[in-house]
Design a protein around this motif. Structure first.
Motif, mmCIF file in Angstrom:
data_model
loop_
_atom_site.group_PDB
_atom_site.id
_atom_site.type_symbol
_atom_site.label_atom_id
_atom_site.label_comp_id
_atom_site.label_asym_id
_atom_site.label_seq_id
_atom_site.Cartn_x
_atom_site.Cartn_y
_atom_site.Cartn_z
ATOM 1 N N GLU A 50 0.822 -1.225 0.000
ATOM 2 C CA GLU A 50 0.000 0.000 0.000
ATOM 3 C C GLU A 50 0.854 1.274 0.000
ATOM 4 O OE1 GLU A 50 -2.800 -0.747 3.164
ATOM 5 O OE2 GLU A 50 -4.191 -1.746 1.774
ATOM 6 N N LYS A 51 2.066 1.180 0.538
ATOM 7 C CA LYS A 51 2.994 2.325 0.521
ATOM 8 C C LYS A 51 3.231 2.815 -0.903
ATOM 9 C CE LYS A 51 6.757 2.512 3.884
ATOM 10 N NZ LYS A 51 8.032 1.852 4.196
ATOM 11 N N THR A 52 3.191 1.893 -1.855
ATOM 12 C CA THR A 52 3.486 2.238 -3.255
ATOM 13 C C THR A 52 2.235 2.723 -3.984
ATOM 14 O OG1 THR A 52 2.905 0.082 -4.178
ATOM 15 C CG2 THR A 52 5.159 0.339 -3.330
ATOM 16 N N GLY A 53 1.091 2.659 -3.299
ATOM 17 C CA GLY A 53 -0.165 3.047 -3.940
ATOM 18 C C GLY A 53 -0.885 1.857 -4.562
ATOM 19 N N ALA A 54 -0.278 0.670 -4.464
ATOM 20 C CA ALA A 54 -0.942 -0.517 -5.029
ATOM 21 C C ALA A 54 -2.180 -0.863 -4.183
ATOM 22 C CB ALA A 54 0.021 -1.699 -5.049
ATOM 23 N N GLU A 55 -3.102 -1.563 -4.817
ATOM 24 C CA GLU A 55 -4.315 -2.032 -4.122
ATOM 25 C C GLU A 55 -4.014 -3.426 -3.599
ATOM 26 O OE1 GLU A 55 -8.259 -2.865 -5.964
ATOM 27 O OE2 GLU A 55 -7.905 -0.911 -6.864
ATOM 28 N N ALA A 56 -4.105 -3.624 -2.280
ATOM 29 C CA ALA A 56 -3.829 -4.947 -1.715
ATOM 30 C C ALA A 56 -5.120 -5.577 -1.225
ATOM 31 C CB ALA A 56 -2.847 -4.816 -0.562
ATOM 32 N N HIS A 57 -5.338 -6.833 -1.597
ATOM 33 C CA HIS A 57 -6.534 -7.563 -1.162
ATOM 34 C C HIS A 57 -6.105 -8.858 -0.497
ATOM 35 C CE1 HIS A 57 -9.393 -5.072 -3.514
ATOM 36 N NE2 HIS A 57 -8.309 -4.865 -4.251
ATOM 37 N N ARG A 58 -6.577 -9.059 0.729
ATOM 38 C CA ARG A 58 -6.182 -10.282 1.447
ATOM 39 C C ARG A 58 -7.204 -11.383 1.300
ATOM 40 N NH1 ARG A 58 -3.599 -10.100 7.141
ATOM 41 N NH2 ARG A 58 -3.603 -12.306 6.634
ATOM 42 N N PHE A 59 -6.703 -12.603 1.149
ATOM 43 C CA PHE A 59 -7.548 -13.801 1.078
ATOM 44 C C PHE A 59 -6.845 -14.923 1.820
ATOM 45 C CE2 PHE A 59 -8.492 -11.469 -2.839
ATOM 46 C CZ PHE A 59 -9.873 -11.460 -2.837
ATOM 47 N N GLN A 60 -7.634 -15.924 2.231
ATOM 48 C CA GLN A 60 -7.023 -17.166 2.709
ATOM 49 C C GLN A 60 -7.573 -18.320 1.897
ATOM 50 O OE1 GLN A 60 -8.017 -18.191 6.805
ATOM 51 N NE2 GLN A 60 -9.937 -17.057 6.704
ATOM 52 N N VAL A 61 -6.810 -19.403 1.831
ATOM 53 C CA VAL A 61 -7.322 -20.584 1.136
ATOM 54 C C VAL A 61 -8.178 -21.381 2.119
ATOM 55 C CG1 VAL A 61 -5.318 -20.669 -0.421
ATOM 56 C CG2 VAL A 61 -5.315 -22.093 1.634
ATOM 57 N N ALA A 62 -9.035 -22.210 1.581
ATOM 58 C CA ALA A 62 -9.975 -22.961 2.434
ATOM 59 C C ALA A 62 -9.220 -23.988 3.278
ATOM 60 C CB ALA A 62 -11.003 -23.663 1.550
ATOM 61 N N GLU A 63 -9.700 -24.189 4.498
ATOM 62 C CA GLU A 63 -9.160 -25.237 5.379
ATOM 63 C C GLU A 63 -9.634 -26.596 4.868
ATOM 64 O OE1 GLU A 63 -7.075 -26.909 7.266
ATOM 65 O OE2 GLU A 63 -6.974 -25.141 8.566
ATOM 66 N N THR A 64 -8.771 -27.587 4.961
ATOM 67 C CA THR A 64 -9.182 -28.936 4.531
ATOM 68 C C THR A 64 -9.220 -29.915 5.713
ATOM 69 O OG1 THR A 64 -6.887 -29.492 4.011
ATOM 70 C CG2 THR A 64 -8.223 -28.650 2.194
ATOM 71 N N LEU A 65 -8.705 -29.483 6.877
ATOM 72 C CA LEU A 65 -8.734 -30.380 8.038
ATOM 73 C C LEU A 65 -10.059 -30.238 8.782
ATOM 74 C CD1 LEU A 65 -5.133 -29.762 9.465
ATOM 75 C CD2 LEU A 65 -5.924 -31.729 8.145
ATOM 76 N N SER A 66 -10.461 -31.324 9.445
ATOM 77 C CA SER A 66 -11.710 -31.264 10.210
ATOM 78 C C SER A 66 -11.491 -30.453 11.495
ATOM 79 C CB SER A 66 -12.158 -32.686 10.586
ATOM 80 O OG SER A 66 -11.206 -33.237 11.485
ATOM 81 N N ASP A 67 -12.597 -29.984 12.077
ATOM 82 C CA ASP A 67 -12.502 -29.237 13.346
ATOM 83 C C ASP A 67 -11.860 -30.099 14.426
ATOM 84 O OD1 ASP A 67 -13.647 -27.086 12.162
ATOM 85 O OD2 ASP A 67 -15.676 -27.437 12.957
ATOM 86 N N GLU A 68 -12.142 -31.425 14.358
ATOM 87 C CA GLU A 68 -11.605 -32.342 15.364
ATOM 88 C C GLU A 68 -10.070 -32.369 15.293
ATOM 89 O OE1 GLU A 68 -13.050 -36.289 14.742
ATOM 90 O OE2 GLU A 68 -12.012 -37.039 16.530
ATOM 91 N N VAL A 69 -9.558 -32.476 14.075
ATOM 92 C CA VAL A 69 -8.094 -32.515 13.906
ATOM 93 C C VAL A 69 -7.492 -31.170 14.298
ATOM 94 C CG1 VAL A 69 -6.225 -32.725 12.201
ATOM 95 C CG2 VAL A 69 -8.140 -34.329 12.156
ATOM 96 N N LEU A 70 -8.134 -30.081 13.886
ATOM 97 C CA LEU A 70 -7.615 -28.744 14.227
ATOM 98 C C LEU A 70 -7.575 -28.546 15.741
ATOM 99 C CD1 LEU A 70 -9.364 -26.646 11.430
ATOM 100 C CD2 LEU A 70 -6.892 -26.987 11.684
ATOM 101 N N ALA A 71 -8.592 -29.071 16.430
ATOM 102 C CA ALA A 71 -8.618 -28.952 17.898
ATOM 103 C C ALA A 71 -7.447 -29.728 18.498
ATOM 104 C CB ALA A 71 -9.946 -29.463 18.441
ATOM 105 N N LYS A 72 -7.166 -30.911 17.934
ATOM 106 C CA LYS A 72 -6.032 -31.707 18.447
ATOM 107 C C LYS A 72 -4.710 -30.999 18.180
ATOM 108 C CE LYS A 72 -8.021 -36.297 18.411
ATOM 109 N NZ LYS A 72 -8.405 -37.420 17.579
ATOM 110 N N MET A 73 -4.673 -30.176 17.133
ATOM 111 C CA MET A 73 -3.446 -29.418 16.809
ATOM 112 C C MET A 73 -3.382 -28.107 17.597
ATOM 113 S SD MET A 73 -3.411 -29.897 12.679
ATOM 114 C CE MET A 73 -1.911 -28.965 12.347
ATOM 115 N N HIS A 74 -4.370 -27.860 18.455
ATOM 116 C CA HIS A 74 -4.458 -26.613 19.241
ATOM 117 C C HIS A 74 -4.483 -25.380 18.344
ATOM 118 C CE1 HIS A 74 -3.738 -29.191 22.637
ATOM 119 N NE2 HIS A 74 -2.631 -29.634 22.056
ATOM 120 N N ALA A 75 -5.150 -25.503 17.194
ATOM 121 C CA ALA A 75 -5.238 -24.369 16.258
ATOM 122 C C ALA A 75 -6.283 -23.383 16.754
ATOM 123 C CB ALA A 75 -5.617 -24.882 14.875
#
Ligand SMILES: Cc1cc2nc3c(=O)[nH]c(=O)nc-3n(C[C@H](O)[C@H](O)[C@H](O)COP(=O)(O)O)c2cc1C
Length: 207
Positions: free
Chosen positions: A28-53
């Motif tokens: 943004e310092k350069t005047g460019a337009e920045a857009h943030r995105f994330q990719v979709a999660e593929t792990l289940s909530d159960e696995v993520l909980a075990k990973m302490h995410a």
């Protein structure tokens, strides 16, 4: 003409998201337009909980059809066994329709990354993701060595010629340092300058 840059990340524990904030600052310092995105999660909530995410950050999930809108991409990926996480690979694998039309050909892309340990595979994470760019005909923009923080040996500093980065510790306790965030901001600025020039050439070609 203002370049539109997509910053596309995956983050389990937040380190990549923190680096992405500095990347956006630099863009943004350069005047460019920045857009943030994330990719979709593929792990289940159960696995993520075990990973302490922790819960996912409030960032829109990208779909492949959005990619052609951008003039360039900075991909933020945390290392898994020296390479990109499956979540990121799943997203890249969903771009076949764009590949068949070579819709991303000629567009610049760079990487920023995070590892648990200092020598845990920052460079190999980028190196093993480059075939995606090659097959799409995209242009890899490395960081090179234009910033003094890349030469600091007095403390741990993530990042290299391949892009900016951070070192999270194996238990995730280390957050991106001041030097790493400075480097990420500089990375955003440098990438935006190149993407802007390229997008101007493409725009002139169309006239
Ligand atoms: C399954 C798995 C594999 C990993 N493999 C590596 C590795 O090869 N090298 C390394 O340094 N860190 C490795 N890590 C640590 C992650 O890279 C670290 O958690 C990540 O960089 C933190 O970024 P984030 O907070 O954005 O998720 C691994 C983590 C997981 C869960």
């Amino acid at each position: 003409m203002v370049a539109k840059i997509f910053v596309i990340t995956y983050s389990t524990y937040g380190h990549i998201n923190k680096v992405a904030e500095s990347i956006v600052k630099g863009l943004e310092k350069t005047g460019a337009e920045a857009h943030r995105f994330q990719v979709a999660e593929t792990l289940s909530d159960e696995v993520l909980a075990k990973m302490h995410a922790p819960p996912k950050a409030d960032i829109p999930v990208i779909t492949p059809d959005q990619l052609p809108e951008a003039d360039g991409y900075l991909f933020g990926i945390p290392t898994r066994y020296g390479t990109a996480p499956a979540q990121f690979k799943a997203f890249l694998d969903s771009t076949g329709g764009l590949w068949s039309k070579q819709a991303l050909a000629g567009k610049p892309a760079g990487f920023f990354f995070s590892t648990g340990s200092q020598h845990g595979g920052q460079e190999s994470t980028v190196l093993t993701t480059l075939p995606f760019l090659a097959h799409h005909g995209m242009l890899y923009v490395p960081l090179g060595y234009p910033h003094p923080n890349l030469f600091t040996n007095e403390e741990v500093v993530g990042g290299s010629a391949w892009g900016s980065g951070t070192v999270a510790n194996s238990d995730g306790t280390r957050m991106p340092s001041q030097k790493e965030l400075e480097l990420a901001e500089f990375h955003g600025e440098k990438f935006a300058a190149i993407a802007t020039k390229l997008s101007q050439i493409v725009a002139n070609d169309k006239v």
